[in-house]
Design an enzyme around this catalytic site. Structure first.
Site, short mmCIF file in Angstrom:
data_model
loop_
_atom_site.label_atom_id
_atom_site.label_comp_id
_atom_site.label_asym_id
_atom_site.label_seq_id
_atom_site.Cartn_x
_atom_site.Cartn_y
_atom_site.Cartn_z
N CYS A 1 -4.82 7.64 -4.74
CA CYS A 1 -3.94 8.46 -5.51
C CYS A 1 -3.39 8.08 -6.74
CB CYS A 1 -2.74 9.01 -4.63
SG CYS A 1 -1.83 7.86 -3.81
N GLU B 1 3.81 12.17 -0.41
CA GLU B 1 3.19 11.37 -1.37
C GLU B 1 1.73 12.09 -1.60
OE1 GLU B 1 2.88 7.06 -3.04
OE2 GLU B 1 1.21 7.58 -1.69
#
Length: 484
Positions: free
Chosen positions: A285, A251
């Site tokens: 993020c 990720e």
């Protein structure tokens, strides 16, 4: 007398271990040294992998799903019992506000409980594929999992990979970041406190460099890698893992567009946009780092958003009045400010030019005031680059096609949000967005039972949900002919 600072060690093979090197960890709000840690490297990683391999091969862990479920539930209970301690330590060492630390804590315990349930879930298929010939396909643990955790949300991001790995029956080596060594030690202490967890099933080490992480990726005794972090490092991990053909779950970075249509309720939208920009000081993020405004409401949204960002109360994470804390360190402040300066030099317009706090009681900390930069060109560096700070771009679009084109114009594809009262638009527009998660009239919501991850350069694989468990499993097919 000088107070003795806490010292964090590594938990490897069921015992606490020091390292030849000693590092120090600081409070980002003051720069004050608040603890020391055993700074691990390749040697500690090798020992941890050996312990995890031994535990996988010689204990009954991988075959005892009820034990795995019980361990995960006990970890959840023990973590829940230390809520105040975890939140306070996150706020002090990570720099985030107590409110943001509470958010991180609040989504961590449920993940342990969800994957405790998943540990008891049978998965497989069986069929008679030809007369007398039966086939079955079963999911089995992949083996030793190497988990590499970033500093921005170390507790939840460690658990997000560790919980499904344990539920699947894997053993694990968790590489934690140096910036949060005391938090890491707390996580390791929780693991060490569970009596029914065999030695070596979970190993935790902290390092300031990358030698230990490289050892995890390169080791033939590590069967799967789970990494959360930057796209640049993710590419390196994927390339290095190819030598042993081990699967990787990545990720990576994001550049989340928050698309505001003219029919949106700005009273509801603006406070959430601010949260999207400032939560975890923008070090997230899935941050809402691009505001895309339809032309009809762009002027009003500019004014409202600038005012709301100016009013964000910045302060030490431990102060309950703070609405945004410090960045992780002074280097982060300099990096973010360089990105903003470059954006302005390239022709961006400063709707709000934030920057380092250079006077007053906050000047000694790693604080950065929010910035909002208007840009027209989607190729501008600030649009194309993940900032990882409380900085957003403001872009104006004309219609749905223009919004979709702009939203998809970066290499990232982690998340996006759509703000509208049109009940058909979310699926119509969302179906065209290249993003792993699309929110409508909300932002930042994650459900443990549904997958999370990115497309394009935002990653490979998925976390959470059934797919999150399967990232730590392999499929084995059995065929049996009856009557022979």
């Amino acid at each position: 007398m000088t107070a003795v600072l806490p010292h964090a060690k590594n938990w490897i093979g069921g015992s606490w271990r020091n390292s030849k090197r000693i590092g120090h960890t600081a409070d980002p709000a003051t720069g004050e040294i608040i603890g020391s840690f055993a700074d691990a490297g390749a040697g500690e990683a090798e020992a941890a992998v050996a312990a995890a391999r031994r535990a996988f091969d010689t204990t009954g862990w991988r075959r005892d799903r009820e034990r795995r479920a019980a361990v995960l539930l006990e970890l959840a209970d023990r973590l829940a019992a230390r809520e105040d301690e975890v939140i306070r330590l996150l706020a002090r060492e990570n720099g985030k506000t107590v409110h943001d630390a509470a958010i991180e804590f609040g989504v961590t315990v449920p993940k342990l409980r969800y994957f405790a349930a998943m540990a008891l879930t049978d998965a497989g298929r069986s069929a008679e594929v030809a007369p007398g010939l039966h086939a079955s396909s079963l999911r089995e643990p992949a083996g030793v999992a190497g988990i590499i955790v970033p500093w921005n949300s170390p507790v939840v991001l460690a658990v997000r990979s560790l919980a499904p790995a344990l539920a699947a029956g894997c053993t694990a080596v968790v590489k934690m970041p140096a910036q949060t060594a005391l938090v890491n030690n707390l996580v390791a202490d929780l693991v060490a406190s569970v009596p029914d967890l065999p030695a070596g099933v979970v190993n935790v080490f902290t390092e300031s460099g990358d030698a230990g992480a490289r050892e995890l990726v390169a080791s033939p005794d590590v069967d799967v890698i789970s990494y959360t972090g930057s796209t640049a490092v993710g590419r390196i991990i994927a390339a290095n893992a190819a030598a042993t053909l081990k699967p990787v779950s990545l990720e990576l970075g994001g550049k989340g567009p928050m698309i505001v249509f003219a029919d949106a309720d700005l009273d509801a939208v603006v406070p959430v946009l601010v949260k999207g920009i400032t939560t975890f000081s923008g070090q997230f993020c899935m941050a809402g780092s691009r505001v895309l405004a339809e032309a009809g409401i762009a002027d009003e949204l500019r004014v409202r958003l600038v005012k709301a960002l100016e009013e964000v109360r910045i302060g030490p994470g431990e102060d309950p009045a703070s609405e945004m804390g410090a960045l992780i360190d002074e280097a982060g402040v300099g990096r973010v400010d360089e990105i903003v300066a470059r954006a302005l030099a390239e022709g961006g317009t400063a709707l709000l030019r934030g920057g380092p706090i250079e006077s007053g009681p906050l000047a000694r900390g790693a604080f950065y005031r929010p910035s909002l930069i208007e840009v027209a060109d989607v190729n501008a560096s600030i649009v194309q680059r993940e900032v990882f700070g409380p900085v957003a771009t403001f872009e104006v679009f004309t219609d749905e096609a223009d919004a979709i084109g702009r939203a998809n114009a970066t290499e990232y594809g982690l998340s996006a949000s759509i703000w509208t009262r049109d009940v058909d638009r979310p699926r119509r527009v969302g179906g065209e967005l290249r993003a792993g998660t699309v929110w409508t009239n909300t932002w930042g919501v994650i459900a443990d039972q549904f997958e999370e991850g990115g497309v394009k350069q935002s990653g490979l694989g998925r976390l959470n949900g059934v797919r999150g468990l399967e990232e730590f499993q392999e499929t084995k097919t059995y065929l049996h002919r009856y009557g022979c």
